[in-house]
Design an enzyme around this catalytic site. Structure first.
Site: not given
Ligand code: GLC
Length: 536
Positions: A208, A250
């Site tokens: 993330d 990401e």
């Protein structure tokens, strides 16, 4: 699971995989408490296998106060009790592996929850060893060049904490203090977290928000060299624990910045192609392949052991960070005419409503997703064309319960109260739109997707082939040629509502249609498409 896939004996399984993003809370509630859970997901694994999924990506499963749906973690080595136990998780891994599927989960490196014991200790005592785990300031004036990401809710990346007597740094919600990656203890702590899950048998992580790990004055505090150095160290460590584990990153950045996250094949295995995603929608809106063509021309080649992750929608807003202000405005006007449909720099709607629930356009979008480049990621519910609820705040409108059947609560849960209401309107409501109904209908989106995914699996060049966009005169035609050492594939897509006839300059050979027995005469109906193998 260490077996290389049949189609790729080298074992780069992720280059041919179909990914599926599971919002665990929304998927299936096994114990009637109104929240989806791990045992519930286990019960639905056959469904995912039958869809053709190779790898599940689970949104955060850890204990969390859920100010950001679990992306605010308060214990990295546990399971949120609402989802089950560590034993349930181990069982999920076993059951998924038995079905030939892998499982990765979100790992949030950049920040913790403010409820994490590290932050609680850090704020309570300047001399605590945990103080250095976070980024503090007496003035909150540093790093002015770092943009604010959650523009709708946050006005600064600094928030004053009266307990700490200092400002702390956060790139996301103020309930998510950033970890200080200049601290060797933080760097090690995150390696320990990775080891904990890899020891349990997890197949990797969706990493993330990686661009924001370090802060340096006078920079945007994104994509810094220090960040890449740490991510490479993380990769080496993960690979040592499990050589087949995947890091799916990401980094929401322009292609020239994203390429750095692959390193020389020694950093992230995969990264989402954020700039491509909105351009698929833009090209559909304009009936013109130019936006797709331009961004692909700007997309560098990847190291041989890497892969793009492609997607149409995910759990976040359809982000428009990677387009120009003019295009952003166009996209908002076209796809999000009501202010409630917009969030931060994006659009908080699901795939089917974005495409006006038009089966032809929804299928065309998937044809592009499955044939262009990269490994496709599906977002739960989009395989049946679920709708959204723009009356729910933040991104919750695209995180409503999965619609399994027409019974109360969409067959999602037996609880009288749910974590979020099911969608019940006339068009997208569960009474009409659900898995059970679509399983019975051979022409449903679900059954169609099962078929095209099964077809894609037979042709590995869709995963690992080079991509050439053919220079068709008609701008509404997107014609992609995919080639690896053994296969030449062609996908033609008509981006316009009107039928199109066109011609292609192709190498000699015979075209074998892959989706149905249409003649290869390049007459496509409005929003039509076809895939071919070019046989010598
Ligand atoms: C990622 C997640 C998003 C989350 C943010 C902060 O962008 O996709 O849902 O809010 O990180 O953790």
């Amino acid at each position: 699971m260490k077996t290389p896939s049949k189609s790729n004996p080298q074992g780069l399984w992720y280059q041919h995989a179909i990914f599926y993003e599971v919002n665990l809370r929304a998927f299936y509630d096994s114990n009637g408490d109104g929240h989806g859970d791990l045992p519930g997901l286990i019960q639905k694994l056959d469904y995912l296998r039958d869809l053709g999924v190779d790898c599940l990506w689970l949104m955060p499963i850890y204990p969390s106060p859920r100010h950001d749906d679990g992306y605010d973690i308060s214990d990295y080595c546990g399971i949120d009790p609402v989802f089950g136990t560590l034993d349930d998780f181990k069982q999920l891994l076993d059951e998924a592996h038995q079905r030939g599927m892998r499982v990765i989960t979100d790992l949030v490196l950049n920040h913790t929850s403010d409820q994490h014991p590290w932050f609680q200790a850090a704020r309570a005592d300047r001399n605590s060893p945990y103080r250095g785990y976070y980024v503090w300031s007496d003035t909150g004036q540093e790093y002015k060049d770092a943009r604010i990401i959650f523009t709708d809710t946050e006005t600064s990346n600094w928030t004053f904490d009266p307990v700490a007597g200092q400002y702390f740094w956060h790139r996301f919600y103020k309930t998510q203090p950033d970890l200080n990656f200049d601290s060797p203890a933080v760097q090690q702590a995150m390696l320990d977290v990775a080891k904990f899950w890899l020891d349990l048998g997890i197949d990797g992580f969706r990493v993330d928000a990686p661009p924001y790990l370090f802060e340096r004055e006078g920079t945007s505090c994104e994509n810094l060299p220090e960040t890449h150095t740490y991510l490479k160290k993380f990769r080496t460590f993960v690979e040592f624990q499990n050589p087949e584990a995947l890091l799916l990153s990401e980094a929401n950045q322009w292609p020239e910045d994203v390429i750095e996250y692959f390193g020389n094949g020694d950093e992230m295995h995969m990264n989402f192609h954020f700039p491509l995603m909105p351009r698929i929608f833009q090209s559909l809106a304009l009936a013109d392949r130019a936006p797709i063509e331009e961004i692909l021309a700007r997309t560098p080649a990847l190291p041989a052991n890497c892969q793009w992750a492609t997607f149409l929608r995910c759990h976040d807003e359809l982000t428009l960070e990677m387009v120009t202000p003019e295009v952003r405005q166009f996209m908002w006007n076209f796809y999000a005419p009501e202010p409630r449909m917009r969030l931060n720099m994006g659009i908080r709607r699901r795939l089917a409503p974005l495409l006006e629930n038009d089966p032809a356009r929804i299928r065309l979008a998937h044809s592009i997703l499955l044939t262009l480049i990269g490994s496709p990621t599906l977002y739960y519910g989009d395989e049946i064309g679920m709708g959204d609820n723009i009356w729910l705040e933040d991104r919750n409108g695209v995180r409503t319960p999965m619609q399994w059947n027409a019974s109360p609560n969409a067959g999602f849960s037996a609880s009288p109260t749910l974590y979020a209401p099911v969608i019940a309107d006339d068009v997208y409501g569960y009474r009409r739109l659900n898995v059970e109904a679509q399983e019975k209908d051979p022409d449903s989106l679900l059954n169609w997707l099962r078929r095209v995914i099964a077809t894609r699996r037979l042709y590995p060049a869709f995963g690992d082939g080079t991509l050439t966009l053919l220079p068709v005169q008609n701008p509404a035609i997107l014609a992609c040629m995919r080639q690896n050492g053994t296969q030449t594939l062609l996908a033609v897509n008509n981006l316009s509502a009107a039928p199109q006839t066109f011609s292609l300059d192709l190498p000699d050979g015979k075209l074998k249609p892959l989706l149905d027995d249409q003649p290869a005469d390049f007459n496509l109906p409005g929003y039509g498409f076809q895939w071919y193998e070019l046989l010598p």
